[in-house]
Design a protein around this motif. Structure first.
Motif, short mmCIF file in Angstrom:
data_model
loop_
_atom_site.label_atom_id
_atom_site.label_comp_id
_atom_site.label_asym_id
_atom_site.label_seq_id
_atom_site.Cartn_x
_atom_site.Cartn_y
_atom_site.Cartn_z
N THR A 91 -4.77 6.92 12.82
CA THR A 91 -4.66 5.61 12.19
C THR A 91 -6.04 4.98 12.13
OG1 THR A 91 -2.43 5.33 13.07
CG2 THR A 91 -3.57 3.35 12.32
N ARG A 92 -6.43 4.56 10.95
CA ARG A 92 -7.79 4.06 10.73
C ARG A 92 -7.78 2.53 10.89
NH1 ARG A 92 -10.79 7.92 8.09
NH2 ARG A 92 -12.05 6.43 6.91
N VAL A 93 -8.58 2.06 11.84
CA VAL A 93 -8.60 0.64 12.20
C VAL A 93 -10.00 0.08 11.94
CG1 VAL A 93 -8.26 -1.05 14.04
CG2 VAL A 93 -6.83 1.02 13.95
N MET A 94 -10.08 -0.92 11.07
CA MET A 94 -11.35 -1.60 10.80
C MET A 94 -11.41 -2.88 11.63
SD MET A 94 -12.77 -3.42 7.29
CE MET A 94 -13.38 -1.95 6.46
N LEU A 95 -12.51 -3.06 12.38
CA LEU A 95 -12.77 -4.27 13.12
C LEU A 95 -13.75 -5.09 12.29
CD1 LEU A 95 -13.25 -2.60 16.63
CD2 LEU A 95 -11.14 -3.25 15.47
N LEU A 96 -13.25 -6.12 11.62
CA LEU A 96 -14.01 -6.88 10.63
C LEU A 96 -14.38 -8.24 11.20
CD1 LEU A 96 -15.03 -7.41 7.69
CD2 LEU A 96 -12.69 -8.12 7.14
N GLY A 97 -15.68 -8.56 11.18
CA GLY A 97 -16.10 -9.85 11.70
C GLY A 97 -17.58 -10.09 11.56
N ARG A 104 -5.44 -5.32 0.12
CA ARG A 104 -4.21 -4.79 -0.46
C ARG A 104 -4.47 -3.99 -1.72
NH1 ARG A 104 -0.41 -10.12 0.80
NH2 ARG A 104 0.17 -9.48 2.93
N ALA A 105 -5.55 -4.31 -2.44
CA ALA A 105 -5.90 -3.51 -3.61
C ALA A 105 -6.33 -2.11 -3.18
CB ALA A 105 -7.03 -4.19 -4.39
N GLN A 106 -6.99 -2.00 -2.04
CA GLN A 106 -7.39 -0.70 -1.50
C GLN A 106 -6.21 0.04 -0.90
OE1 GLN A 106 -10.32 0.95 -1.48
NE2 GLN A 106 -9.49 2.65 -0.29
N ASN A 107 -5.36 -0.68 -0.17
CA ASN A 107 -4.21 -0.08 0.51
C ASN A 107 -3.06 -1.09 0.51
OD1 ASN A 107 -2.31 1.04 2.21
ND2 ASN A 107 -3.62 1.08 4.02
N PRO A 108 -2.06 -0.92 -0.35
CA PRO A 108 -0.96 -1.89 -0.43
C PRO A 108 -0.17 -2.03 0.86
CG PRO A 108 -0.99 -0.44 -2.36
CD PRO A 108 -1.94 0.14 -1.37
N ASP A 109 -0.30 -1.06 1.77
CA ASP A 109 0.44 -1.10 3.03
C ASP A 109 -0.42 -1.55 4.21
OD1 ASP A 109 2.94 0.04 1.96
OD2 ASP A 109 1.74 1.85 1.68
N VAL A 110 -1.57 -2.09 3.95
CA VAL A 110 -2.47 -2.46 5.03
C VAL A 110 -1.83 -3.53 5.91
CG1 VAL A 110 -3.66 -4.32 3.76
CG2 VAL A 110 -4.88 -3.05 5.55
N HIS A 144 1.41 -15.72 3.42
CA HIS A 144 0.90 -14.53 2.75
C HIS A 144 1.42 -13.21 3.33
CE1 HIS A 144 -2.05 -17.56 1.42
NE2 HIS A 144 -2.22 -16.78 0.38
N SER A 145 2.10 -13.26 4.45
CA SER A 145 2.62 -12.03 5.05
C SER A 145 3.78 -11.48 4.23
CB SER A 145 3.09 -12.30 6.48
OG SER A 145 3.47 -11.10 7.12
N THR A 146 3.84 -10.17 4.08
CA THR A 146 4.95 -9.52 3.39
C THR A 146 5.49 -8.40 4.27
OG1 THR A 146 3.58 -7.83 2.31
CG2 THR A 146 3.82 -9.96 1.18
N GLU A 147 6.69 -7.94 3.95
CA GLU A 147 7.28 -6.85 4.73
C GLU A 147 6.44 -5.59 4.60
OE1 GLU A 147 11.55 -4.46 5.19
OE2 GLU A 147 11.34 -6.12 3.77
N ARG A 148 5.89 -5.36 3.43
CA ARG A 148 5.10 -4.14 3.22
C ARG A 148 3.72 -4.25 3.84
NH1 ARG A 148 3.88 -1.06 -2.60
NH2 ARG A 148 2.72 0.69 -1.67
N SER A 149 3.14 -5.44 3.82
CA SER A 149 1.78 -5.65 4.32
C SER A 149 1.78 -6.87 5.23
CB SER A 149 0.82 -5.85 3.14
OG SER A 149 -0.49 -6.14 3.57
N PRO A 150 2.23 -6.69 6.48
CA PRO A 150 2.40 -7.84 7.38
C PRO A 150 1.08 -8.38 7.91
CG PRO A 150 2.92 -5.80 8.52
CD PRO A 150 2.69 -5.43 7.09
#
Length: 362
Positions: free
Chosen positions: A43-49, A153-159, A195-201
């Motif tokens: 699982t690829r995890v980005m730590l963004l900050g 979400r444009a890169q990964n709709p399931d992010v 903004h949370s969705t079931e597909r992309s929480p």
């Protein structure tokens, strides 16, 4: 009489028959083996900050080591930055950019390139400190969050996005920073819910409660390597493991239970009052770093306080420990207090939380 020698055709036939017999026996004796399953992709995890994630972000090392020691070995931290200057072995990839603003990343369209290079499944985002430092309002910062979320979400709709309510800050020369952080953090849960969705929480992590600029930072902003980075990691870990385990959208993990009680005494006069609060640790483990949450009754305005830092003057208030009373041993109490004006209602708060968990009222 000796047997007649075999001719060449006969010898060839015998050899062919023997070969076929052996081949059939070999085929019969073999049991079909199932194809080996391909190893699951990490699982690829980005730590963004900003710098709290990048150059000063040794909580990343603690988080990686915590994951490995508890069986979460199928994780790959990803990012275009590689900052290895932390203790112990860990995955150094990250997307922490010192001095960057959320609004700057959004306005300069920088995130899509980072996403394309790393393709994360989960993003841990702690951005907004430099925006607050630049005196930007929460609405502007959250507008940048929305842009960044759309790019993810444009890169990964399931992010899955795990977003932090940022730590408190009190840098020299920024008199409005402390309240700016409170305003932003108060707005983040509503933004996440919208903004949370079931597909992309979207999950919100509270990195503010219990974090002290006096005892947990080196300069009023950046976490120190003793208590600061450990407090940040302790909040990231349950939220990230919930995302790794497939948890759906929600407000994040429940607060760590804290057994406590609060006793309140007041002294009031026609237009004012003082309140003394004693916070007692009724559990079996020490409390290291605390924030007491309560709501002032309507018509009351806090004018000053002691033995704690108070987040606001009216309504919902959070009192955070001072440098000298951040640890509450089991069975021990600490005393704080405040003075307030009132418009005829000298009542006291009726409910309290310590580090997000409810306390009994003595």
């Amino acid at each position: 009489m000796p047997a007649s020698p075999l001719g060449r055709p006969q010898r060839f036939g015998r050899l062919l028959a023997l070969f076929l017999t052996c081949l059939a026996a070999l085929a019969t004796g073999l049991t079909a083996q199932p194809a080996a399953a391909a190893p699951a992709a990490p699982t690829r995890v980005m730590l963004l900050g900003d710098s709290i994630t990048g150059n000063n972000g040794c909580w990343r090392a603690l988080l990686w080591q915590h994951l490995q020691s508890t069986g979460y070995t199928g994780v790959d931290f990803v990012g275009t930055q590689r900052n290895p200057w932390c203790e112990g072995e860990f995955d150094i990839d990250n997307e922490g950019h010192g001095g960057f603003l959320a609004t700057g990343i959004a306005n300069n369209n920088q995130l899509p390139g980072w996403l394309s290079a790393t393709d994360p499944d989960i993003v841990l985002m702690m951005l907004g400190t430099n925006d607050v430092w630049s005196h930007l309002p929460p609405s502007t910062i959250l507008g940048a969050y929305t842009t960044l979320l759309g790019q993810m979400r444009a890169q990964n709709p399931d992010v899955k996005l795990v977003v932090a309510q940022i730590p408190p800050m009190d840098p020299a020369g920024c008199g409005d920073c402390a309240q700016g952080v409170v305003a932003l953090n108060n707005a983040i849960p509503g933004w996440a819910d919208a903004h949370s969705t079931e597909r992309s929480p979207i999950t919100v992590v509270d990195q503010w409660t219990g974090f002290s600029t006096a005892t947990d930072t080196t300069d009023g902003v950046h976490p120190n390597d003793t208590t600061g980075i450990r407090k940040l990691e302790s909040r990231w870990y349950p939220a990230l493991t919930a995302a790794l385990d497939g948890a759906g959208p929600g407000p994040g993990p429940d607060p760590v239970p804290t057994a406590c009680k609060v006793a309140v005494t007041t002294n009031s006069w026609n237009s004012g009052l003082t309140a003394s609060l004693t916070i007692t640790n009724t559990g079996t483990a020490p409390v290291d770093g605390w924030s007491l949450g309560f709501t002032l009754p309507s018509g009351q305005t806090l004018t000053n306080g002691w033995n704690a830092t108070y987040s606001s003057r009216s309504g919902a208030v959070t009192a955070t420990n001072a440098a000298y009373n951040g640890r509450i041993a089991p069975g021990v109490g600490v005393s704080i207090g405040y003075q307030a004006t009132h418009t005829g209602t000298p009542a006291v708060p009726t409910a309290f939380t310590l580090n997000g968990a409810p306390c009994a009222v003595a």
